[in-house]
Design an enzyme around this catalytic site. Structure first.
Site, PDB file in Angstrom:
ATOM      1  N   LYS A  40     -14.649   2.176  -3.591  1.00 42.37           N
ATOM      2  CA  LYS A  40     -16.024   1.993  -3.123  1.00 42.37           C
ATOM      3  C   LYS A  40     -16.100   1.383  -1.718  1.00 42.37           C
ATOM      4  CE  LYS A  40     -20.235   2.349  -4.920  1.00 42.37           C
ATOM      5  NZ  LYS A  40     -20.578   3.521  -5.730  1.00 42.37           N
ATOM      6  N   GLU A  47       0.963  -5.284  -5.375  1.00 45.02           N
ATOM      7  CA  GLU A  47      -0.342  -4.696  -5.083  1.00 45.02           C
ATOM      8  C   GLU A  47      -1.477  -5.363  -5.858  1.00 45.02           C
ATOM      9  OE1 GLU A  47       2.002  -3.578  -6.956  1.00 45.02           O
ATOM     10  OE2 GLU A  47       1.364  -2.189  -8.506  1.00 45.02           O
ATOM     11  N   HIS A 105       4.469  -6.851  -9.364  1.00 49.26           N
ATOM     12  CA  HIS A 105       3.506  -5.958  -8.709  1.00 49.26           C
ATOM     13  C   HIS A 105       2.857  -6.620  -7.485  1.00 49.26           C
ATOM     14  CE1 HIS A 105       3.391  -2.692 -11.673  1.00 49.26           C
ATOM     15  NE2 HIS A 105       3.740  -3.633 -12.532  1.00 49.26           N
ATOM     16  N   TYR A 128       8.627   0.085 -12.482  1.00 51.86           N
ATOM     17  CA  TYR A 128       9.430   1.256 -12.881  1.00 51.86           C
ATOM     18  C   TYR A 128      10.203   1.797 -11.686  1.00 51.86           C
ATOM     19  CZ  TYR A 128      10.632   5.909 -14.615  1.00 51.86           C
ATOM     20  OH  TYR A 128      11.314   7.038 -14.988  1.00 51.86           O
TER      21      TYR A 128
END
Ligand code: XMP
Length: 511
Positions: free
Chosen positions: A367, A171, A169, A83
């Site tokens: 985490k 990532e 993407h 986007y």
């Protein structure tokens, strides 16, 4: 000045992952909502670069999230993702439309041209796509630098303004060279040097907590799990004795766990640590209860009671601290799905209590990042690397009624299994491993005598996110040693079985 990347959040699924991937390259990333940052702030030079994230909207829709187009002229490099790529095109005068060859979803082959963004990346590689719109006409001054078979503008750049857009993407782990692409943007385009570390996170957070909590008293429910423990250590560093950590021992802990938590935190936090012995009240209420959801309900309720009772003894506490981490926020944000189990998080906000403020210092971290913070704060490795343990504790691993005797059997069996897994070096490939005491009895033979003892089930799963999980292929030798030790060393166990069900269809815990 500290180098920092601004991740401008347009509501995409992977926004936090972008920040994490940037931080993994030792550059600090700050995520902010798209409408909370003005051009002046960008122009002030606080940020070395900006990343526009993905998002579920269409840039041409009336209420589509957007930013001031002058942001692209502020002299700061920008990388638009999905986007963000389409928005960049739209703001700069290009055209975006619904993909006329259909959108792309999943792993897709992409061809890239020679460009600083793709340095070290082969001309054809695999990327992760998830879009229904696409840039059909790049803006003036932009050049197309990547294509797929369906998407003719899979990436673009404006060399003079150092603006880059990628439809895919980087990532997401499925993009083979995503990390390299981000590295190129951060280091080759934005000129970052990668000097940030989790130590800087601690310094910054301690400073912020000190000023936000000045003169205030803070209460934290400490479960002994990784997240609440790290939150406790961080808060204690920031505000010292104005923190009180309440550890409610519900009697449903693993072997020697209560003593370990008390030793670790008692020594570290001194008077800031309170252990509440609530064993009787929990076991009393659980007597005769066999239904899993009833057990969970009782434990959740009793926990809040015990916590409230303790809080009442403390004067002037107005802030509740929680060890919430980023995945907790994502999971609770996913509404609409059926309740499989009512998770009870020790450290969850007791609804009936009134606090004027809630602080969650770990809410942006994953985490593994939380573990790194814990290590840097000097928490013992045994604590920092411990496997997850459910809030309702062993009550959901004792099938049927929870009694002192049955808990004692389970504790012994569980300790043996964990010891054997760890001794064999298998703990690294198992995400969670434990024993379950079933309510089945079975016939066995010990010496020359007939026995009629419990069936213990061993469970070990391997997973990244606990939403899905595979049963761990533990070596037979480990299972054999654990099984034989359990039937020999734990009275009243006659048989041991290994659970080979994945999630789904089973869940990790038996109840
Ligand atoms: P399930 O059994 O839902 O477990 O597949 C997924 C992960 O969540 C843990 N779990 C809990 N954690 N409170 C918690 O804090 C709970 O009530 C709870 N129930 C399950 C489980 O141990 C596994 O790691």
């Amino acid at each position: 000045m500290e180098e920092k990347i601004l991740v401008l959040d347009f509501g995409g699924q992977y926004d936090q992952l972008i920040a994490r991937k940037v931080r993994a390259q030792h550059v600090y990333a700050e995520i902010r909502p798209y409408d909370s940052v003005g051009v002046d702030e960008i122009a002030s030079g606080r940020y070395a670069g900006i990343i526009f994230t993905g998002g579920p909207h269409s840039v041409y829709a009336e209420d589509a999230p957007t930013v001031d187009a002058r942001m692209l002229n502020a002299g700061i490099p920008v990388l638009g993702i999905c986007y963000g790529h389409q928005l960049m095109a739209h703001l700069a005068g290009g055209a975006v439309a619904s993909a006329h060859r259909g959108g792309e979803y999943g792993k897709t082959a992409v061809r890239t041209l020679e460009n600083v963004l793709f340095a070290g990346i082969p001309p054809e590689s695999i990327c992760w796509m998830s879009h229904f719109d696409e840039v059909i006409e790049p803006p003036e001054g932009f050049e197309v630098i990547a294509r797929t078979s369906k998407c003719l503008c899979a990436a673009m750049w404006d060399e003079s303004r150092r603006l880059f857009g990628v439809q895919f993407h980087p990532e997401v782990a499925h993009t083979a060279y995503g990390e390299r692409l981000l590295h190129n943007f951060l280091f080759e385009v934005c000129g970052c040097v990668g000097s940030w570390s989790m130590g800087d996170f601690i310094t910054r957070e301690v400073k912020t907590l000190r000023s936000e909590l000045e003169g205030k008293r803070v209460l934290l429910a400490l479960s002994g799990g990784v997240d609440s423990s790290v939150a406790a250590a961080l808060l204690h560093k920031a505000i010292g004795s104005r923190l009180t950590c309440v550890f409610v021992d519900h009697g449903l802990l693993r072997k020697e766990e209560g003593a370990f938590v008390e030793k670790t935190f008692g020594e570290r936090l001194g008077a800031s640590f309170v252990r509440v012995d609530a064993r009787e009240r929990f076991l009393g209420r659980l007597a005769g209860v066999t239904d899993p959801e009833c057990k969970r309900g009782i434990i959740g309720e009793e926990f809040v009671r015990a916590f409230e009772d303790e809080a009442r003894k403390l004067d002037g506490v107005e802030v509740l601290a929680q060890g919430t981490i980023y995945p907790d926020i994502v999971e609770s944000g996913r509404g609409g799905s059926a309740v499989i189990k009512s998770h009870h998080n020790v450290g969850g906000l007791p609804a009936a209590m009134e606090f004027s403020e809630v602080v969650e210092p770990l809410r942006d971290l994953f985490k593994d990042e939380v573990r790194e913070v814990g290590e840097r704060l000097g928490l013992p490795a045994e604590l920092v690397w411990r496997q997850p343990f459910p809030g309702p504790g062993l009550a959901v691993r004792v099938i049927g009624e929870v009694t002192e005797e049955r808990l004692a059997i389970l504790r012994e069996a569980d300790a043996i299994f964990r010891e054997e897994v760890e001794k064999a070096g298998c703990a690294e490939c198992a995400s969670q491993y434990f024993a379950v005491l079933t309510d089945l009895r079975s016939v066995g033979v010990k010496g020359d005598a007939r026995t009629y003892g419990y069936v213990v089930a061993l469970r070990s799963v391997t997973t990244d996110d606990f939403m899905t999980a595979e049963w761990t292929r533990l070596p037979y030798a480990v299972l054999e040693r654990a099984g034989s030790r359990i039937v020999n060393e734990v009275a009243d166990v006659s048989r041991v079985v290994y659970d080979i069900t994945g999630k789904p269809p089973a869940t990790v815990e038996w109840e």
